[in-house]
Enzyme design. Structure first.
Site, PDB file in Angstrom:
ATOM      1  N   ARG A   1       0.843  -1.216   0.000  1.00 38.77           N
ATOM      2  CA  ARG A   1       0.000   0.000   0.000  1.00 38.77           C
ATOM      3  C   ARG A   1       0.872   1.258   0.000  1.00 38.77           C
ATOM      4  NH1 ARG A   1      -1.647   3.016   4.472  1.00 38.77           N
ATOM      5  NH2 ARG A   1      -3.649   4.093   4.291  1.00 38.77           N
TER       6      ARG A   1
ATOM      7  N   GLY B   1      12.110 -12.041   2.129  1.00 39.09           N
ATOM      8  CA  GLY B   1      13.270 -12.396   2.945  1.00 39.09           C
ATOM      9  C   GLY B   1      14.509 -12.634   2.102  1.00 39.09           C
TER      10      GLY B   1
ATOM     11  N   ILE C   1       8.928 -13.123   8.733  1.00 38.65           N
ATOM     12  CA  ILE C   1       8.720 -13.251  10.188  1.00 38.65           C
ATOM     13  C   ILE C   1      10.022 -13.611  10.895  1.00 38.65           C
ATOM     14  CG2 ILE C   1       6.282 -13.895  10.012  1.00 38.65           C
ATOM     15  CD1 ILE C   1       7.293 -16.833  10.725  1.00 38.65           C
ATOM     16  N   ASP C   2      11.032 -14.079  10.141  1.00 33.70           N
ATOM     17  CA  ASP C   2      12.212 -14.677  10.778  1.00 33.70           C
ATOM     18  C   ASP C   2      13.238 -13.684  11.335  1.00 33.70           C
ATOM     19  OD1 ASP C   2      11.127 -17.078   9.922  1.00 33.70           O
ATOM     20  OD2 ASP C   2      12.378 -17.206   8.135  1.00 33.70           O
TER      21      ASP C   2
ATOM     22  N   MET D   1       8.716 -21.216  14.468  1.00 31.70           N
ATOM     23  CA  MET D   1       9.360 -21.014  13.160  1.00 31.70           C
ATOM     24  C   MET D   1      10.570 -20.092  13.266  1.00 31.70           C
ATOM     25  SD  MET D   1       6.666 -20.692  10.101  1.00 31.70           S
ATOM     26  CE  MET D   1       6.090 -22.150   9.269  1.00 31.70           C
ATOM     27  N   GLY D   2      11.238 -19.922  12.160  1.00 30.64           N
ATOM     28  CA  GLY D   2      12.409 -19.050  12.123  1.00 30.64           C
ATOM     29  C   GLY D   2      13.458 -19.546  11.150  1.00 30.64           C
TER      30      GLY D   2
ATOM     31  N   LYS E   1       7.733 -24.930  41.267  1.00 31.56           N
ATOM     32  CA  LYS E   1       7.192 -24.405  39.994  1.00 31.56           C
ATOM     33  C   LYS E   1       6.363 -25.488  39.306  1.00 31.56           C
ATOM     34  CE  LYS E   1       8.712 -22.084  35.725  1.00 31.56           C
ATOM     35  NZ  LYS E   1       7.651 -21.090  35.716  1.00 31.56           N
TER      36      LYS E   1
END
Ligand code: F6P
Length: 353
Positions: A25, A106, A130-131, A173-174, A217
């Site tokens: 955009r 990417g 996203i990585d 992910m990554g 914990k």
């Protein structure tokens, strides 16, 4: 106005990332405001091979600033990687009177943009993934949204872990980059984080979980980056067997790639998109727009590509030949900085566990 660019193309390629729409955009509206025609190339580089594109007007990019996905669609195009494919893409640009292309994506997208630039089609690359795995940039569009989604999912898992006194190993992910795992590990209070960049001390992690359990914990979150392959599932089984804590496994996978972009991603997308067109108006191209220390700057697309290969240990013979000693030193410095940031965050994650 620089008349070199009368008509530009814009494409999104590789794994989609929230904020790509906001970026398209911004590119479109900035270009139109300066009298430049815009065409949206559909399906990433495959759109250039199949002549699949449409003109973009002001209203064609309405109502997308807040939407995940990419309305231009995306693809990982194998044919484009061949010389024949690239020549076809170059010819398609010529046939359609496209004077330059803004490529959002990417590292694979940047490689494609570099290939086009080197064959005479001016390009500007914008980091969308996203990585957060573009070495030349501190930030990639979509990273913040993805991390927020991971946090939301893990907060939910933590709730149920607390009720049942369980552990949950979560794979995120990554690709080969552990940034999503590392930063969400800190933000979600993970008891251990495993990433591809650094050795993971499994025995220490298991000992820590036992110690925390002994201290009372009940919920234990362990985050593993997908770059470690099947290790995430194995680790869940080991924790279960060695600590006596019932351990579940969750792979968040593509759920993290969707969703409405956060403010951070919308703003970065808007600024990067605007800057890409401004660079073109100045007659500049074959650049990528990157974020460094909170500022947007541009850097040579080939340089960005090579420094990325250097960081990822993928340098090929001759890659560094065109660069001066100073440039190579600056690449090394950048790689060392990236590594030191990962180490710094890894230590914080461990100290806070
Ligand atoms: O690069 C973004 C990414 O989501 C990576 O984190 C992941 O490894 C990959 O893409 C998944 O690709 P695909 O959508 O082709 O399965």
């Amino acid at each position: 106005m620089n008349t070199k660019f009368r008509k530009i193309g814009v494409l999104t390629s590789g794994g989609d990332a929230p904020g790509m729409n906001a970026c398209v955009r911004a590119v479109t509206r900035t270009a139109l405001a300066h009298g430049i025609e815009v065409v949206g190339i559909l399906g990433g580089y495959s759109g250039l091979l199949n002549n699949n594109m449409k003109p973009l007007g002001h209203n064609d990019v309405s109502n997308i600033v807040n939407r995940g996905s990419t309305f231009l669609y995306s693809d990982r195009c194998l044919e484009f990687k061949t010389e024949e494919g690239m020549q076809k893409a170059v010819q398609c640009c010529k046939d359609n009177g496209i004077d330059g292309i803004v490529c959002i994506g990417g590292d694979g997208t940047f490689r494609g943009a570099t290939d086009l630039s080197n064959r005479g089609i001016p390009t500007i690359g914008l980091t969308g993934s996203i990585d957060n795995d573009i070495t030349a940039s501190d930030y990639t569009i979509g990273f913040d949204t993805a991390m927020n989604t991971v946090c939301e999912m893990i907060d939910r898992l933590r709730d149920t872990c607390e009720s049942h006194a369980r552990c949950n190993v979560v794979e995120v992910m990554g690709r080969d980059c552990g940034e999503i795992a590392l930063r969400t590990g800190i933000a979600c209070g993970a008891v251990a984080v495993a990433i591809p960049e650094l050795p993971f001390d499994e025995a220490a992690a298991i000992a820590k979980i036992k110690e925390l359990k002994a201290g009372g914990k009940r919920n234990m979150i362990v985050i593993v980056s997908e770059g470690l392959g099947k290790y995430s599932e194995e680790l869940a089984k080991k924790i279960d067997a060695e600590t006596g804590i019932e351990t579940k496994f969750a792979r968040l996978a593509h759920v993290v790639r969707g969703g409405n972009p956060t403010l951070r991603d919308r703003l970065t997308a808007a600024e990067m998109g605007t800057m890409a067109v401004k660079l073109m108006l100045e007659g500049k191209s074959n650049l990528v727009v990157v974020e460094r220390n909170g500022e947007l700057v541009s850097c040579d697309i080939n340089y960005s590509h090579i420094v990325d290969r250097m960081y990822k240990n993928k340098l090929k013979e001759g890659d560094l030949d065109p660069y001066s000693e100073e440039e190579i030193a600056s690449m090394k410095e950048l790689c060392a900085y990236r590594k030191s940031e990962i180490e710094r965050l890894y230590k914080i994650a461990a100290d806070l566990a």
